[in-house]
Design an enzyme around this catalytic site. Structure first.
Site, mmCIF file in Angstrom:
data_model
loop_
_atom_site.group_PDB
_atom_site.id
_atom_site.type_symbol
_atom_site.label_atom_id
_atom_site.label_comp_id
_atom_site.label_asym_id
_atom_site.label_seq_id
_atom_site.Cartn_x
_atom_site.Cartn_y
_atom_site.Cartn_z
ATOM 1 N N ASP A 34 0.834 -1.207 0.000
ATOM 2 C CA ASP A 34 0.000 0.000 0.000
ATOM 3 C C ASP A 34 0.867 1.255 0.000
ATOM 4 O O ASP A 34 1.926 1.290 0.630
ATOM 5 C CB ASP A 34 -0.913 0.025 1.232
ATOM 6 C CG ASP A 34 -2.101 0.954 1.064
ATOM 7 O OD1 ASP A 34 -3.217 0.442 0.875
ATOM 8 O OD2 ASP A 34 -1.925 2.185 1.119
ATOM 9 N N SER A 130 -15.198 -1.383 -11.532
ATOM 10 C CA SER A 130 -16.117 -0.438 -10.905
ATOM 11 C C SER A 130 -17.390 -0.239 -11.725
ATOM 12 O O SER A 130 -17.367 -0.305 -12.957
ATOM 13 C CB SER A 130 -15.423 0.923 -10.747
ATOM 14 O OG SER A 130 -16.339 1.919 -10.344
ATOM 15 N N TYR A 153 -11.769 8.232 -13.631
ATOM 16 C CA TYR A 153 -11.718 7.032 -12.796
ATOM 17 C C TYR A 153 -12.447 5.877 -13.477
ATOM 18 O O TYR A 153 -11.904 4.777 -13.632
ATOM 19 C CB TYR A 153 -12.321 7.302 -11.419
ATOM 20 C CG TYR A 153 -12.600 6.036 -10.637
ATOM 21 C CD1 TYR A 153 -11.562 5.285 -10.098
ATOM 22 C CD2 TYR A 153 -13.906 5.583 -10.461
ATOM 23 C CE1 TYR A 153 -11.818 4.113 -9.402
ATOM 24 C CE2 TYR A 153 -14.173 4.412 -9.763
ATOM 25 C CZ TYR A 153 -13.129 3.683 -9.240
ATOM 26 O OH TYR A 153 -13.383 2.526 -8.565
ATOM 27 N N LYS A 188 -11.786 7.057 3.953
ATOM 28 C CA LYS A 188 -12.013 7.520 2.583
ATOM 29 C C LYS A 188 -12.514 8.964 2.559
ATOM 30 O O LYS A 188 -12.619 9.559 1.498
ATOM 31 C CB LYS A 188 -13.027 6.622 1.877
ATOM 32 C CG LYS A 188 -12.538 5.220 1.600
ATOM 33 C CD LYS A 188 -13.580 4.422 0.834
ATOM 34 C CE LYS A 188 -13.754 4.958 -0.582
ATOM 35 N NZ LYS A 188 -14.718 4.144 -1.362
ATOM 36 N N ARG A 218 -29.287 3.909 -6.094
ATOM 37 C CA ARG A 218 -27.987 3.264 -6.172
ATOM 38 C C ARG A 218 -28.134 1.805 -5.740
ATOM 39 O O ARG A 218 -29.010 1.458 -4.957
ATOM 40 C CB ARG A 218 -26.973 3.931 -5.228
ATOM 41 C CG ARG A 218 -26.624 5.360 -5.549
ATOM 42 C CD ARG A 218 -25.623 5.421 -6.690
ATOM 43 N NE ARG A 218 -25.098 6.771 -6.821
ATOM 44 C CZ ARG A 218 -25.726 7.773 -7.392
ATOM 45 N NH1 ARG A 218 -26.925 7.588 -7.897
ATOM 46 N NH2 ARG A 218 -25.166 8.970 -7.484
#
Length: 315
Positions: A34, A130, A153, A188, A218
């Site tokens: 990471d 995603s 993204y 986040k 969503r």
């Protein structure tokens, strides 16, 4: 089992995966790679450039390598291990970032290197795609239909999918995450889920602010179901790209109603104009392929997921 690698293992999904794998396979060497946060921020975002946080790994007993996916010398450190499975969760995941070169370098260029590492080790490569690949295409969202990303993204993830599909190495599974929420997401910050954001609004301000009129839908998927999908992918002989969601779209109003019921709160709801020129108004994963091929069965409704999340010490 052979060694396991988790890139982005100090992030939200990666750290949950690390803890679960450690629980299931205590004798297996698990390596987290990471780029921990360094305090730098994007010019156009309130978020830091890197979201990995050491606190997400408290209790993790495996090995940790601090490194940057863009740096080949950092990736070189991984070659000494005998990886049988690579979970590639590391990425720039902030959808508001407009530094296209940085996003593409981090998300796409490094993916080529991870595929080469998987080939060298003959390892299963499972990577995070995603729902951002779909943009505002009509729901329900199906792999191979209507992919039209609205930000860099989503574009970077779609290009990763293309690379995986065209690779001569076929031991690869891509998981298209929809709106994931749950434990260890608080670092986040502004990119955390609507469940996390709205819960904080209720506690901190005694009111809720939603874009007019809270009917945006969503596909919210609880972190435990996302971890389940990764474990199924690890055990599967399949390859390809699979949606990972609940399979059911819910509104922001639904979230508020569930939160208020669980938290025993009564607050004012204020509807405001949406300032974003791009905004996904309806996402819903078609998970039939994921169910059929990987054996994926979401265990958490939105009600059950929020309840478990609120009861956690890690919210």
């Amino acid at each position: 089992m052979r060694d396991i690698l988790i890139t982005g293992g100090a992030g939200f999904i990666g750290s949950n995966l690390a803890h679960k794998l450690q629980e299931l396979y205590p004798e297996t060497r698990i390596v987290v790679f990471d780029k921990f946060r360094d305090g730098t921020k994007f010019d156009t975002s309130h978020n830091e450039r890197f979201l990995g946080h050491f606190k997400n790994l408290i209790g993790f007993r495996g090995e940790i390598i601090a490194g940057d996916l863009r740096n080949k010398s950092d990736l070189e450190k991984l070659k000494k291990y005998d990886f049988g499975t690579i979970f590639h969760e590391g990425a720039v995941s902030d959808t508001t970032v407009i530094d296209e070169n940085f996003v593409m370098e981090t998300n796409l260029n490094s993916f080529h290197d991870l595929i080469e590492l998987a080939k060298e080790k003959n390892a299963k490569l499972i990577y995070a795609s995603s729902a951002g690949t779909y943009g505002n295409s009509p729901a329900p969202n199906r792999v191979g239909e209507g992919e039209n990303p609205e930000n860099v993204y989503g574009f970077s993830k779609l290009m990763m999918d293309r690379v995986a599909q065209n690779s001569d190495y076929k031991n690869i599974i891509g998981l298209r995450y929809f709106n994931v929420y749950g434990e260890r997401e608080k670092y986040k910050m502004n990119s955390a889920s609507m469940i996390f954001q709205l819960r904080n609004q209720i506690l901190e301000t005694g009111r809720v602010r939603l874009f007019e009129f809270g009917e945006q839908k969503r596909d919210f998927v609880y972190i435990d179901d996302v971890v389940q999908a990764n474990l199924l992918a690890m055990r599967s002989d399949a390859n390809g790209i699979f949606n990972v969601g609940s399979g059911i779209a819910r509104t922001f109003n639904d979230i508020v109603e569930i939160l208020l019921s669980e938290m025993k709160e009564i607050v004012e709801i204020e509807y405001i104009k949406n300032p974003y020129t791009f905004y996904q108004n309806h996402t819903e994963a078609d998970i039939s392929k994921t169910e059929k091929i990987l054996g994926y069965e979401p265990e958490f409704s939105l009600e059950d997921g929020i309840k478990k999340y609120l009861e956690s010490d890690l919210i």
